[in-house]
Design an enzyme around this catalytic site. Structure first.
Site, mmCIF file in Angstrom:
data_model
loop_
_atom_site.group_PDB
_atom_site.id
_atom_site.type_symbol
_atom_site.label_atom_id
_atom_site.label_comp_id
_atom_site.label_asym_id
_atom_site.label_seq_id
_atom_site.Cartn_x
_atom_site.Cartn_y
_atom_site.Cartn_z
ATOM 1 N N SER A 115 0.837 9.214 -6.013
ATOM 2 C CA SER A 115 1.037 10.694 -5.335
ATOM 3 C C SER A 115 2.254 11.324 -6.198
ATOM 4 O O SER A 115 1.951 12.551 -6.518
ATOM 5 C CB SER A 115 1.638 10.411 -3.841
ATOM 6 O OG SER A 115 0.524 10.283 -3.084
ATOM 7 N N ALA A 125 2.299 1.693 -3.346
ATOM 8 C CA ALA A 125 1.152 2.104 -4.539
ATOM 9 C C ALA A 125 0.853 3.559 -4.097
ATOM 10 O O ALA A 125 0.909 4.616 -4.952
ATOM 11 C CB ALA A 125 0.060 1.336 -4.350
ATOM 12 N N GLU A 126 0.764 3.991 -2.946
ATOM 13 C CA GLU A 126 0.480 5.448 -2.640
ATOM 14 C C GLU A 126 1.486 6.336 -2.974
ATOM 15 O O GLU A 126 1.304 7.503 -3.485
ATOM 16 C CB GLU A 126 0.143 5.715 -1.055
ATOM 17 C CG GLU A 126 -0.168 6.936 -0.904
ATOM 18 C CD GLU A 126 -0.553 7.094 0.666
ATOM 19 O OE1 GLU A 126 -0.832 8.403 1.270
ATOM 20 O OE2 GLU A 126 -0.377 6.236 1.604
ATOM 21 N N ALA A 127 2.869 5.876 -2.765
ATOM 22 C CA ALA A 127 4.052 6.715 -3.222
ATOM 23 C C ALA A 127 3.872 6.989 -4.928
ATOM 24 O O ALA A 127 3.962 8.149 -5.341
ATOM 25 C CB ALA A 127 5.413 6.064 -2.903
ATOM 26 N N ALA A 184 0.673 -1.122 -0.003
ATOM 27 C CA ALA A 184 -0.019 0.172 0.006
ATOM 28 C C ALA A 184 0.798 1.336 -0.018
ATOM 29 O O ALA A 184 0.622 2.380 -0.851
ATOM 30 C CB ALA A 184 -1.168 0.131 1.287
#
Length: 137
Positions: free
Chosen positions: A64, A59-61, A56
């Site tokens: 973003s 994926a968030e990095a 997660a």
């Protein structure tokens, strides 16, 4: 007030401390696509399988970063407002590849899909992140 050329120059990815701990390596970056890798080794949970939280964070990095590159061309920055992730299969070794692609690139909000695959090209997870574009402080 007009936004200067420097303010609209695309932002370049800089790894943060967590990104470095996760072992992320950026391969490609643009407002249309961010591609990076992350090793499974060092990112496992107690049973030796890939930790869902590590996936997660990866994926968030990616999502973003892709949003921030787009936001920077508008003289803005971004803040995440939603992240969801579906884990399709586990992994115990190897290198994962994540690809973030825009679903929507607006002037005030973006949404990106992030697909993480293993070395055999099998989908490990699918994530979606929404970022709000805001004026820098």
């Amino acid at each position: 007030m007009a936004v200067s050329d420097e303010a609209t120059k695309p932002w370049t990815i800089t790894l943060g401390a967590l990104d470095e701990k996760l072992g992320i390596r950026v391969l490609e970056q643009s407002p249309q696509r961010v591609v990076a890798t992350m090793p499974v080794a060092g990112n496992t949970q107690s049973l030796g399988r890939l930790h869902g939280g590590a996936t997660a964070a990866f994926a968030e990095a990616l999502g973003s970063w892709c949003a921030l590159i787009h936001a920077s061309t508008l003289g803005k920055v971004c803040a995440g407002v939603d992240l969801n992730i579906t884990h399709h299969r586990g992994a115990t070794d190897g290198i994962l590849t994540g690809t973030a692609s825009p679903v929507h690139l607006g002037r005030t909000i973006t949404s990106h899909e992030i697909v993480v695959t293993d070395e055999q090209g099998r989908r490990i997870c699918t994530a979606r992140i929404t970022n709000q574009l805001i004026e820098p402080r």
